[in-house]
Design a protein around this motif. Structure first.
Motif, short mmCIF file in Angstrom:
data_model
loop_
_atom_site.label_atom_id
_atom_site.label_comp_id
_atom_site.label_asym_id
_atom_site.label_seq_id
_atom_site.Cartn_x
_atom_site.Cartn_y
_atom_site.Cartn_z
N MET A 184 -65.57 -23.47 -41.69
CA MET A 184 -66.05 -22.09 -41.14
C MET A 184 -65.88 -21.33 -42.46
N LEU A 185 -67.14 -20.58 -43.17
CA LEU A 185 -67.23 -19.83 -43.74
C LEU A 185 -66.41 -18.60 -43.64
N LYS A 186 -65.41 -18.24 -44.40
CA LYS A 186 -64.36 -17.38 -44.15
C LYS A 186 -65.20 -16.09 -44.44
N LEU A 187 -64.80 -14.59 -43.54
CA LEU A 187 -65.31 -13.22 -44.46
C LEU A 187 -64.09 -12.44 -44.18
N SER A 188 -64.52 -11.78 -45.51
CA SER A 188 -63.44 -11.18 -46.08
C SER A 188 -64.32 -9.52 -46.29
N LEU A 189 -63.05 -8.76 -46.27
CA LEU A 189 -63.36 -7.09 -46.14
C LEU A 189 -62.89 -6.51 -47.52
N GLY A 190 -64.13 -5.86 -48.38
CA GLY A 190 -63.35 -6.41 -49.71
C GLY A 190 -62.72 -4.44 -50.04
N PRO A 191 -62.17 -3.94 -50.63
CA PRO A 191 -61.32 -2.48 -50.55
C PRO A 191 -61.99 -1.88 -50.89
N LEU A 192 -62.22 -0.26 -49.99
CA LEU A 192 -63.03 0.32 -49.94
C LEU A 192 -62.85 1.29 -51.15
N LEU A 193 -64.11 1.17 -51.88
CA LEU A 193 -64.35 2.03 -52.99
C LEU A 193 -64.26 3.30 -52.62
N TYR A 194 -64.46 4.03 -51.13
CA TYR A 194 -64.87 5.45 -51.90
C TYR A 194 -63.61 6.15 -50.93
N TYR A 195 -63.41 7.30 -51.50
CA TYR A 195 -62.46 8.14 -51.24
C TYR A 195 -63.04 8.68 -49.61
N TRP A 196 -62.10 8.74 -48.45
CA TRP A 196 -62.93 8.63 -47.21
C TRP A 196 -61.25 9.82 -46.91
N PRO A 197 -61.31 11.05 -46.27
CA PRO A 197 -60.14 11.77 -45.70
C PRO A 197 -58.87 10.32 -44.77
N ALA A 198 -57.60 10.69 -45.23
CA ALA A 198 -56.61 9.84 -44.50
C ALA A 198 -56.82 9.41 -42.82
N GLU A 199 -57.38 10.38 -42.00
CA GLU A 199 -57.83 9.73 -40.30
C GLU A 199 -58.64 9.09 -40.52
N SER A 200 -60.10 8.95 -41.50
CA SER A 200 -60.61 8.65 -41.25
C SER A 200 -60.88 6.85 -41.81
N THR A 201 -60.56 6.54 -43.39
CA THR A 201 -59.46 5.39 -43.51
C THR A 201 -58.67 4.82 -42.83
N GLN A 202 -57.60 5.48 -41.36
CA GLN A 202 -56.91 4.96 -40.65
C GLN A 202 -58.24 4.25 -39.80
N ALA A 203 -58.55 5.09 -39.51
CA ALA A 203 -59.41 4.96 -38.39
C ALA A 203 -60.54 3.87 -37.79
N PHE A 204 -60.75 3.98 -39.93
CA PHE A 204 -61.66 2.44 -39.94
C PHE A 204 -60.83 1.53 -39.63
N TYR A 205 -59.82 1.06 -40.47
CA TYR A 205 -58.97 -0.20 -40.33
C TYR A 205 -58.27 -0.46 -38.16
#
Lengths: 331, 315
Positions: free
Chosen positions: B1-22
């Protein structure tokens, strides 16, 4: 420092040689070089004539084959490399890793220069190209500041060539895909940025409009200097403000930096502009020859510098020049 | 099956948002996650240790973690950071995605295998072979090249495979950028700071105010590019959801989705469903993602200007 000048055609090549270029660079009439313009560049016969003319007068000749071949076109590019080698050029200017590999294997004795399109901005990157493909020289992207160039010069394993005058690319060259996003050609794929075939000028009630493949790049009012619609030099709207969001239509001139570049051990300065007229090439070459010759001369005066700067400014896009990224404040 | 990847986050989100996202990503059907700051050296809300911690949680959740390198390396400081990142990845046994030749060189010197991102120009088989010999394990297909050229690559790769005993060749995986605004250019100038009339070295991190970048429109209100610090992205959002059948058929291993602030989960779910349907032999019924309106583009894939949106029914 060597003065490396553009040769878009044979008359321009001869002018550059006559006015004191130490080297000229040219490309063939196809997609293999990064200045693919209609009516420009060299056939095999013309190239031979140009090379004879230059080399018999002590001027070197470099051949730019600095676009990125794709599988379907691979042979066209290797043939261009073979052809340049057979013509006896002094160096090949290459960007693509595959083509560098080919040239290093097949034409060991022909010097390889890394094109600005190879996008090497650190001594680690330079080391990569040197160790893998034995490059002798690299042309640096126009995104580095003078102190960054200085750092590089200190640690570079190869000769460095920097842009001195001409169009200002403000994106890291070789990794800018903006042109193929709006049109179907980019510097990497076809050797063209904002290609002329996609440009349309239109007089409207709101002013003179310049479009690239239908996208409005700029709109000029009467009396405004309407420059070529290079996509990154137009006026766009960001959150209600309309301005040159990426860059103004200006040219690069590093005249003021020459003594510094020389002291750093930069091997060559490059004049951009294979698309420009022989008269332009003659004039620019003459000024830069004088400026280079004057580096060590105590009789050079401020007045002379101003005179050269003024003359160059006349020749520049929008009559404005900038130090670009060489100067920290530009960023 | 095709694998799905999440590319690098290109935007600059606040640390908490980035943490919450991941943290959310831990539960999504994503196979690989590329982590790290690839755009601007000044964006340092998250330190290397923070990225490692995010990666370790994702790894525990079953994801393969890859560190992505800064695309435009300009200074000695940048190089030092790069060396640290590569060393750390080596210690953790994670792969590194090289986004320029500086990273390639350091990885080769460290004798670490690597993968390459879409801005490392691999436009032909000779380049691909050269890097494979140097330790390339996976490459992300260049953004401006077409599906036709991809087919040329994939078919030649299969041939090379069957003729070659090289361990490297057999493992080489191809990844295709299939969703998100396309990262198209990098400059030493910061366009977010320029918009605010601030010098780059005192930018005030204004790019953090724009979780999906700043849209730059023509004077006729056409979306042209997205400004994101020193990076310029496509104004249109690339979406190749309906192209998964061809990718699978041509031996593409991984499909890359680029993070955006809104609706990312819907995007992931739609691609997941499409690949599962494909695997089950069902026709690819999912061709649309319920998303907030955005101009879409798929021109590059069809060998056209990147901004074009081609309706495949008409092709």
């Amino acid at each position: 420092m060597e003065l490396v000048c553009p040769a878009g055609n044979l008359p321009a090549l001869k002018k550059a040689v006559d006015e004191g270029a130490n080297a000229v660079y040219f490309g063939f009439q196809n997609s293999t070089n990064a200045r693919q313009f209609i009516g420009l560049n060299f056939t095999d016969k013309r190239a031979k004539e140009g090379i004879d003319y230059a080399q018999s007068r002590g001027c070197k000749v470099f051949c730019a084959i600095n676009t990125y071949p794709q599988p379907a076109g691979w042979k066209t590019w290797t043939e261009a490399v073979d052809q340049a080698a057979a013509l006896g050029v002094d160096a090949l200017i290459l960007a693509d890793m595959g083509l560098l590999d080919y040239a290093a294997q097949e034409h060991t004795d022909v010097s390889r220069h890394l094109s600005v399109q190879g996008s090497a901005t650190s001594h680690a990157a330079l080391r990569f190209y040197q160790q893998q493909f034995g490059i002798k020289r690299a042309v640096l992207p126009r995104v580095l500041s003078i102190s960054q160039v200085e750092d590089l010069a200190r640690k570079s394993p190869v000769e460095l060539e920097v842009f001195a005058f001409g169009s200002l690319c403000i994106m890291a060259e070789g990794r800018c895909y903006l042109s193929s996003y709006l049109t179907d050609e980019s510097p990497n794929t076809r050797g063209a940025c904002s290609p002329a075939k996609a440009v349309r000028w239109q007089e409207t009630d709101q002013g003179l409009e310049a479009r690239l493949n239908g996208v409005l790049i700029d709109r000029f009012q009467q009396g405004e200097n309407a420059g070529y619609p290079t996509l990154c030099k137009g006026r766009f709207e960001v959150e209600g403000a309309t301005y040159h969001a990426i860059e103004e239509p200006v040219s690069l001139s590093t005249l003021d930096l020459l003594p510094k570049l020389d002291a750093m051990g930069i091997s060559a300065v490059k004049i951009e502009g294979r698309q420009r007229s022989p008269a332009y090439v003659a004039q620019v070459t003459r000024i830069w020859r004088q400026a280079l010759d004057a580096i060590d001369s105590p009789i050079k005066t401020e007045q002379q510098l101003h005179a050269w700067a003024a003359e160059l400014s006349q020749l520049s896009e929008g009559s404005l020049t900038t130090l670009g990224a060489y100067h920290r404040k530009w960023k | 099956m095709l694998k799905l990847s999440l590319g690098p986050l290109l935007y600059y989100w606040p640390a908490e948002s980035t943490q919450a996202f991941y943290q959310q990503v831990e539960d999504w059907p994503i196979d690989l996650v590329y982590l790290g700051e690839t755009v601007c050296a000044r964006r340092r809300d998250l330190k290397l240790d923070d990225w490692v911690a995010i990666g370790q949680r994702l790894q525990t959740a079953g994801k393969e973690v890859v560190f992505s390198t800064q695309t435009l390396i300009e200074s000695e400081g940048d190089l030092k950071q790069l060396a640290k990142l590569i060393q750390r990845a080596g210690e953790l046994g994670w792969l590194v995605e090289a986004n320029d030749q500086s990273a390639l060189q350091l990885l080769i010197e460290a004798e670490q295998p690597f993968v390459t991102g879409p801005s490392l120009n691999i436009y032909n088989l000779r380049s691909l072979k050269k890097l494979t010999d140097l330790g390339l394990q996976r490459w992300c297909y260049p953004l401006e090249l077409s599906r036709e050229t991809l087919v040329d690559f994939q078919r030649s790769l299969i041939q090379t495979d069957s003729n070659s005993s090289s361990e490297h060749n057999r493992q080489l995986e191809t990844e295709v950028f299939a969703f998100g605004h396309l990262p198209l250019a990098w400059s030493s100038r910061c366009f977010s700071a320029r918009f605010h009339d601030l010098p780059k070295d005192r930018c005030g991190f204004v790019c953090q105010q724009y979780p999906d970048g700043l849209m730059m429109r023509s004077q006729e209100a056409q979306d042209v590019f997205v400004l994101n610090g020193i990076q310029t992205l496509s104004g249109g959002r690339c979406n190749l959801l309906d192209q998964l059948p061809l990718m699978q058929q041509e031996g593409v291993s991984i499909v890359r989705l680029s993070p955006q602030a809104q609706d990312m989960k819907s995007v992931v779910m739609a691609f997941d469903e499409a690949r599962k349907n494909l695997q089950a032999g069902l026709s690819n019924t999912i061709t649309q993602i319920p998303l907030h309106a955005a101009q879409e583009c798929n021109g590059y894939w069809f060998g056209r200007p990147g901004m074009d949106q081609i309706n495949i029914d008409l092709e």
